[in-house]
Design an enzyme around this catalytic site. Sequence first.
Site, PDB file in Angstrom:
ATOM      1  N   HIS A  19       0.529  -1.038  -0.150  1.00 49.44           N
ATOM      2  CA  HIS A  19      -0.067   0.173   0.013  1.00 49.44           C
ATOM      3  C   HIS A  19       0.852   1.298   0.125  1.00 49.44           C
ATOM      4  O   HIS A  19       0.491   2.494  -0.607  1.00 49.44           O
ATOM      5  CB  HIS A  19      -1.111  -0.055   1.045  1.00 49.44           C
ATOM      6  CG  HIS A  19      -1.658   1.747   1.485  1.00 49.44           C
ATOM      7  ND1 HIS A  19      -2.779   1.768   0.847  1.00 49.44           N
ATOM      8  CD2 HIS A  19      -0.732   2.283   2.541  1.00 49.44           C
ATOM      9  CE1 HIS A  19      -2.709   3.546   0.977  1.00 49.44           C
ATOM     10  NE2 HIS A  19      -1.565   3.212   2.999  1.00 49.44           N
ATOM     11  N   ASP A  65       7.039  22.754 -25.504  1.00 52.65           N
ATOM     12  CA  ASP A  65       6.772  21.436 -25.272  1.00 52.65           C
ATOM     13  C   ASP A  65       7.700  21.371 -23.593  1.00 52.65           C
ATOM     14  O   ASP A  65       8.399  21.609 -23.040  1.00 52.65           O
ATOM     15  CB  ASP A  65       7.008  20.624 -25.664  1.00 52.65           C
ATOM     16  CG  ASP A  65       6.383  19.088 -25.722  1.00 52.65           C
ATOM     17  OD1 ASP A  65       6.520  18.173 -24.598  1.00 52.65           O
ATOM     18  OD2 ASP A  65       5.653  18.469 -26.769  1.00 52.65           O
ATOM     19  N   TRP A 103       7.842  -0.437   4.194  1.00 52.65           N
ATOM     20  CA  TRP A 103       7.980   0.294   2.568  1.00 52.65           C
ATOM     21  C   TRP A 103       9.883   0.683   3.139  1.00 52.65           C
ATOM     22  O   TRP A 103       9.967   1.573   2.805  1.00 52.65           O
ATOM     23  CB  TRP A 103       7.039   1.769   2.791  1.00 52.65           C
ATOM     24  CG  TRP A 103       7.234   2.472   2.985  1.00 52.65           C
ATOM     25  CD1 TRP A 103       6.378   2.436   4.083  1.00 52.65           C
ATOM     26  CD2 TRP A 103       7.734   4.119   3.024  1.00 52.65           C
ATOM     27  NE1 TRP A 103       7.227   3.915   4.516  1.00 52.65           N
ATOM     28  CE2 TRP A 103       8.116   4.519   3.433  1.00 52.65           C
ATOM     29  CE3 TRP A 103       8.275   4.337   1.450  1.00 52.65           C
ATOM     30  CZ2 TRP A 103       8.719   5.939   3.174  1.00 52.65           C
ATOM     31  CZ3 TRP A 103       9.133   5.548   1.390  1.00 52.65           C
ATOM     32  CH2 TRP A 103       9.451   6.403   2.558  1.00 52.65           C
ATOM     33  N   SER A 148      13.471   6.604 -13.536  1.00 52.26           N
ATOM     34  CA  SER A 148      11.790   7.633 -14.288  1.00 52.26           C
ATOM     35  C   SER A 148      11.896   8.977 -13.432  1.00 52.26           C
ATOM     36  O   SER A 148      11.823   9.427 -13.890  1.00 52.26           O
ATOM     37  CB  SER A 148      10.792   6.649 -14.155  1.00 52.26           C
ATOM     38  OG  SER A 148       9.077   7.315 -13.909  1.00 52.26           O
ATOM     39  N   SER A 149      11.740   8.368 -11.864  1.00 52.91           N
ATOM     40  CA  SER A 149      11.982   9.819 -11.636  1.00 52.91           C
ATOM     41  C   SER A 149      12.949  10.777 -11.455  1.00 52.91           C
ATOM     42  O   SER A 149      13.082  11.917 -12.180  1.00 52.91           O
ATOM     43  CB  SER A 149      12.224  10.122  -9.560  1.00 52.91           C
ATOM     44  OG  SER A 149      10.817   9.360 -10.079  1.00 52.91           O
ATOM     45  N   HIS A 162      13.854  11.498   4.094  1.00 56.39           N
ATOM     46  CA  HIS A 162      13.139  12.798   4.162  1.00 56.39           C
ATOM     47  C   HIS A 162      12.371  14.125   3.587  1.00 56.39           C
ATOM     48  O   HIS A 162      11.766  14.388   3.124  1.00 56.39           O
ATOM     49  CB  HIS A 162      14.013  13.918   5.649  1.00 56.39           C
ATOM     50  CG  HIS A 162      12.788  14.838   6.255  1.00 56.39           C
ATOM     51  ND1 HIS A 162      11.031  14.327   6.689  1.00 56.39           N
ATOM     52  CD2 HIS A 162      12.587  16.194   5.695  1.00 56.39           C
ATOM     53  CE1 HIS A 162      11.074  15.456   7.500  1.00 56.39           C
ATOM     54  NE2 HIS A 162      11.764  16.462   5.940  1.00 56.39           N
ATOM     55  N   GLU A 200      12.292  12.861   0.770  1.00 53.85           N
ATOM     56  CA  GLU A 200      10.659  12.549   0.301  1.00 53.85           C
ATOM     57  C   GLU A 200       9.626  13.133   0.173  1.00 53.85           C
ATOM     58  O   GLU A 200       8.733  13.093  -0.764  1.00 53.85           O
ATOM     59  CB  GLU A 200      11.267  10.791  -0.018  1.00 53.85           C
ATOM     60  CG  GLU A 200      10.023  10.070  -0.973  1.00 53.85           C
ATOM     61  CD  GLU A 200       9.847   9.836  -2.310  1.00 53.85           C
ATOM     62  OE1 GLU A 200      10.552  10.504  -2.908  1.00 53.85           O
ATOM     63  OE2 GLU A 200       8.531   9.850  -2.775  1.00 53.85           O
ATOM     64  N   TYR A 208       9.127  15.847   1.039  1.00 58.88           N
ATOM     65  CA  TYR A 208       9.000  17.394   0.563  1.00 58.88           C
ATOM     66  C   TYR A 208       8.736  17.210  -0.597  1.00 58.88           C
ATOM     67  O   TYR A 208       8.080  18.334  -1.547  1.00 58.88           O
ATOM     68  CB  TYR A 208      10.227  18.516   0.681  1.00 58.88           C
ATOM     69  CG  TYR A 208      10.149  18.306   1.912  1.00 58.88           C
ATOM     70  CD1 TYR A 208       8.858  19.650   2.562  1.00 58.88           C
ATOM     71  CD2 TYR A 208      10.805  17.896   3.347  1.00 58.88           C
ATOM     72  CE1 TYR A 208       8.750  19.195   4.147  1.00 58.88           C
ATOM     73  CE2 TYR A 208      10.561  18.031   5.244  1.00 58.88           C
ATOM     74  CZ  TYR A 208       9.276  18.868   5.457  1.00 58.88           C
ATOM     75  OH  TYR A 208       9.528  19.289   6.067  1.00 58.88           O
ATOM     76  N   SER A 215      -1.153  27.255  -3.866  1.00 59.56           N
ATOM     77  CA  SER A 215      -0.223  28.318  -3.977  1.00 59.56           C
ATOM     78  C   SER A 215      -1.100  29.348  -5.352  1.00 59.56           C
ATOM     79  O   SER A 215      -1.269  30.280  -5.662  1.00 59.56           O
ATOM     80  CB  SER A 215       0.891  28.751  -3.931  1.00 59.56           C
ATOM     81  OG  SER A 215       1.540  28.482  -2.653  1.00 59.56           O
ATOM     82  N   HIS A 222      15.240  12.272  12.369  1.00 61.03           N
ATOM     83  CA  HIS A 222      14.372  12.253  13.745  1.00 61.03           C
ATOM     84  C   HIS A 222      13.540  10.823  13.249  1.00 61.03           C
ATOM     85  O   HIS A 222      12.158  10.496  13.883  1.00 61.03           O
ATOM     86  CB  HIS A 222      13.394  13.618  12.925  1.00 61.03           C
ATOM     87  CG  HIS A 222      12.555  14.006  12.365  1.00 61.03           C
ATOM     88  ND1 HIS A 222      12.439  15.056  11.426  1.00 61.03           N
ATOM     89  CD2 HIS A 222      12.617  12.527  10.447  1.00 61.03           C
ATOM     90  CE1 HIS A 222      12.293  14.798   9.824  1.00 61.03           C
ATOM     91  NE2 HIS A 222      12.144  13.693  10.248  1.00 61.03           N
ATOM     92  N   HIS A 223      13.216  10.363  11.764  1.00 59.00           N
ATOM     93  CA  HIS A 223      12.517   8.920  11.998  1.00 59.00           C
ATOM     94  C   HIS A 223      13.064   7.729  12.680  1.00 59.00           C
ATOM     95  O   HIS A 223      12.859   6.866  12.366  1.00 59.00           O
ATOM     96  CB  HIS A 223      12.538   9.134  10.619  1.00 59.00           C
ATOM     97  CG  HIS A 223      12.181   9.792   9.513  1.00 59.00           C
ATOM     98  ND1 HIS A 223      10.660   9.474   9.158  1.00 59.00           N
ATOM     99  CD2 HIS A 223      12.250  10.602   8.567  1.00 59.00           C
ATOM    100  CE1 HIS A 223      10.178  10.888   8.676  1.00 59.00           C
ATOM    101  NE2 HIS A 223      11.414  10.941   8.472  1.00 59.00           N
ATOM    102  N   THR A 277       7.920  26.021   7.417  1.00 58.91           N
ATOM    103  CA  THR A 277       6.512  25.817   6.967  1.00 58.91           C
ATOM    104  C   THR A 277       5.046  26.677   7.088  1.00 58.91           C
ATOM    105  O   THR A 277       4.051  26.981   6.527  1.00 58.91           O
ATOM    106  CB  THR A 277       5.730  24.245   7.386  1.00 58.91           C
ATOM    107  OG1 THR A 277       7.260  23.883   7.058  1.00 58.91           O
ATOM    108  CG2 THR A 277       4.194  23.832   7.324  1.00 58.91           C
ATOM    109  N   LYS A 317       4.540  30.020   4.867  1.00 55.05           N
ATOM    110  CA  LYS A 317       3.536  29.695   3.774  1.00 55.05           C
ATOM    111  C   LYS A 317       1.708  29.354   4.306  1.00 55.05           C
ATOM    112  O   LYS A 317       0.974  29.816   3.229  1.00 55.05           O
ATOM    113  CB  LYS A 317       4.109  27.899   3.332  1.00 55.05           C
ATOM    114  CG  LYS A 317       5.362  27.792   3.382  1.00 55.05           C
ATOM    115  CD  LYS A 317       4.647  26.714   1.597  1.00 55.05           C
ATOM    116  CE  LYS A 317       6.336  27.111   0.830  1.00 55.05           C
ATOM    117  NZ  LYS A 317       5.499  27.242  -0.595  1.00 55.05           N
ATOM    118  N   ARG A 356       2.188   0.325  15.368  1.00 56.15           N
ATOM    119  CA  ARG A 356       1.435   0.337  13.536  1.00 56.15           C
ATOM    120  C   ARG A 356       2.065  -1.367  13.568  1.00 56.15           C
ATOM    121  O   ARG A 356       2.824  -2.020  14.233  1.00 56.15           O
ATOM    122  CB  ARG A 356       2.164   1.831  13.157  1.00 56.15           C
ATOM    123  CG  ARG A 356       3.193   1.110  13.078  1.00 56.15           C
ATOM    124  CD  ARG A 356       4.216   2.734  12.568  1.00 56.15           C
ATOM    125  NE  ARG A 356       4.356   2.564  10.811  1.00 56.15           N
ATOM    126  CZ  ARG A 356       5.212   3.393  10.122  1.00 56.15           C
ATOM    127  NH1 ARG A 356       6.477   4.162  10.793  1.00 56.15           N
ATOM    128  NH2 ARG A 356       5.092   3.067   8.744  1.00 56.15           N
TER     129      ARG A 356
HETATM  130 CU   LIG Z   1      11.170  13.073   8.412  1.00 57.67          CU
END
Ligand SMILES: [Cu+2]
Lengths: 275, 524
Positions: free
Chosen positions: B76, B105, B141, B168-169, B252, B254, B256, B267, B301-302, B327, B330, B449
Amino acid sequence: MTAQLMTAARWLAGAAAAFSPAALAQLQPYNMPVGVTDISREVFGLHMLIFWICVAIGVVVFGVMLVSLVRHRKSRGHEARQFHDSTAAEIAWTVVPFLILVAMAVPATQVLIKMEDTARADLTIKITGYQWLWHYEYLEQDIDFYSALSTPREQIYGLQAKGENYLLEVDNELVLPTNRKVRFLITSNDVLHAWWVPDLAVKKDAIPGFINESWTEIEEPGVYRGQCAELCGRDHGFMPVVVRAVAPDEYERWVAGKQAEQPVAAAQPATGSSN
Amino acid sequence: MSAVMVDDHHHDGPDSGIKRWICTTNHKDIGTLYLWFAMIMFFLGGLMALVVRAELFQPGLQFVDPQFFNSMTTMHALLMIFGVVMPAFTGLANWLIPMMVGGTDMALPRLNNWSFWLLPFAFTMLLATLFVPGGAPAGGWTLYPPLTLQTGAALPLLIFAIHLMGMSSIMGAINVIATILNMRAPGMTLMKMPMFVWTWLITAYLLIAVMPVLAGGVTMLLTDKYFGTSFFNAAGGGDPVMFQHIFWFFGHPEVYILILPSFGVISMILPTFARKPLFGYNSMVYATASIAFLSFVVWAHHMFTVGMPLAAQLFFMLSTMLIAVPTGVKVFNWVATMWRGSMTFETPMLFAIGFIVLFTIGGFSGLMLAIVPADYQYHDTYFVVAHFHYVLVPGSIFAIMAAVYYWLPKWTGHLYNETLGKWHFWLSTIFVNLTFFPMHFTGLAGMPRRIPDYALQFTDYNMLASIGAFGFGLAQLLFLYIVVATVRGGERATDRVWDGADGLEWTLPSPPPYHTFTTPPQIR
Ligand SMILES: [Cu+2]
Ligand SMILES: [Cu+2]
């Protein structure tokens, strides 16, 4: 449109009510436990402090937004102003949040420093994670045993009514004395696990080949339940942690009884280093 | 100002039949491919989430084996992150960036074709793991070893799928950067670019910086498993925690990558429906850049519970808290954009407002998670699950939906059904909160979890979450219906579509011709 706004307002009011102190008290089993150690209480205090700061910021930001949503709408004939910059505002909403963050960081740092201080422990327990049970070694007392889930399969598969401590019960509990600083050495024999007891505010990863340290000093006798917190495979959800905290004298009796049980340890004199 | 389009050269139009889609180098076609791909993956990934929520509806094991349950949570996440949010944003980039900067283009059209067509192969390979011996990946994941190394035949398929997605990315990102830097119409200076273009430019740099790190990390897993290396094996002198550092150094930024283009979308939409220019354009650009920069120095921090030195924990706590500042800027700018505007509430605006409120709630829980002592309690619980779903579902996914509603009339030339759109918004918003809000409470109360079964005190809120999840899933069928109906017909859209809309794409006809801005537009 008005109906939708009413829905939105009602929904926001509902969300706000969920945060009221009365509702929070009712939800006590759904908040972080205050716990039974000095550290766990401080962690809880920190958690609530940040929570209320966030609520306060949320009330201000969402409040301003709500006023705008109600008043500055075309359907009420509000004409758009065309301002699009304000250096003063930008500086204010950079500096003020920064100061709030500093105010949060100071107490958080203080608690963290305390949590990391594992020195001067009264006894040391080595905890080893296995797929999927725990192994406990009382290093000074030569006691060791495995601790695995004791909930019967019939309960898990719905063939039997589920007991009160469903999935949070084990065959051999980790018995600890109250009011003693207990140091944990945490490691693993296979994959990553994490040893976690919410009431003690202790959660540390068990990593094969490495030893992590943590500590606790339990103030109230009781049974405290937790679970493996790091995904460790098929039965990750089925390796609970149960700590039974007892008064020191009762703990001594338990140690003596346990040592008598252990074939090897029984032959040796107790080291007696646990006071 | 509307560019005059070539309609007399029939060979400039699309090829007919399937060849149009396979051989296309047209940014609009490729954008469409990306978006439909994301839509398909959204329903597949959603189905997997519903397997999870069905099993968690009540305590006990009812439907699936715990191992398969773990596969479902793992797949998932992989599908939603790499198959939905990232391709959807790349699809939006393809459709919009050339039209927004006044280019003909994308700068590298053949590369563009290839970067899309890698994805079906990558995801076929990933989904094929469901049928190999040992089952699909079930180690989360995040792919932490040693557990992930216990994966069976699925492991190489998973790793090569990730390699393809990464290629691809990266190619997509190179294309975005090349387009933005080279294809702008004369006069379209960097600081005049729409925010969506800015946020994508910064996102593209993040992609190029971190996708290779992920590729390297998973390759090390592959060699550990099959070629006898010991990068992550302590017995051979390695360290399992090193994988976590590598993974989150990718992971991390990622986060963002998944959210910055949303910021861009919001915006764009707010000023249109507030009929007022975006407040603090310059500070929005700088805030986006600061967030991207800081995202490289917060990764640990993860993983506060892995046992890092005190100084490291303090550093990662403080740097993470610091991200709250840009943040916050924003969010404040968005509120200031709405302030004293003349707002109307069409579906894109509703999704944008929903985004701001619910993303901010996810931001608050993110701030709480940064506080290390409290994180020890939150880590790996449903509190974290609630947090990242708030920033990803009513965050990224709502922004994508807002974008689809906002630009669909431009793309198709038809207006979508506004009443159904509003129904879709309200149903999604109610159910998304019903699904994820209770997870804060179960997490705080101690539910880890990634477990298929749970203690009895967590029952009520899990039931609510499961009901919410099924409701949310069903509501998305409405979205599918609205999109299909709009593609197939509907009231004609004007060129400008929204009376407050501003930007080059709105100067083009709706739908735009196959090739646009063959003559560069005039920029005021
Ligand atoms: Cu993070
Ligand atoms: Cu475990």
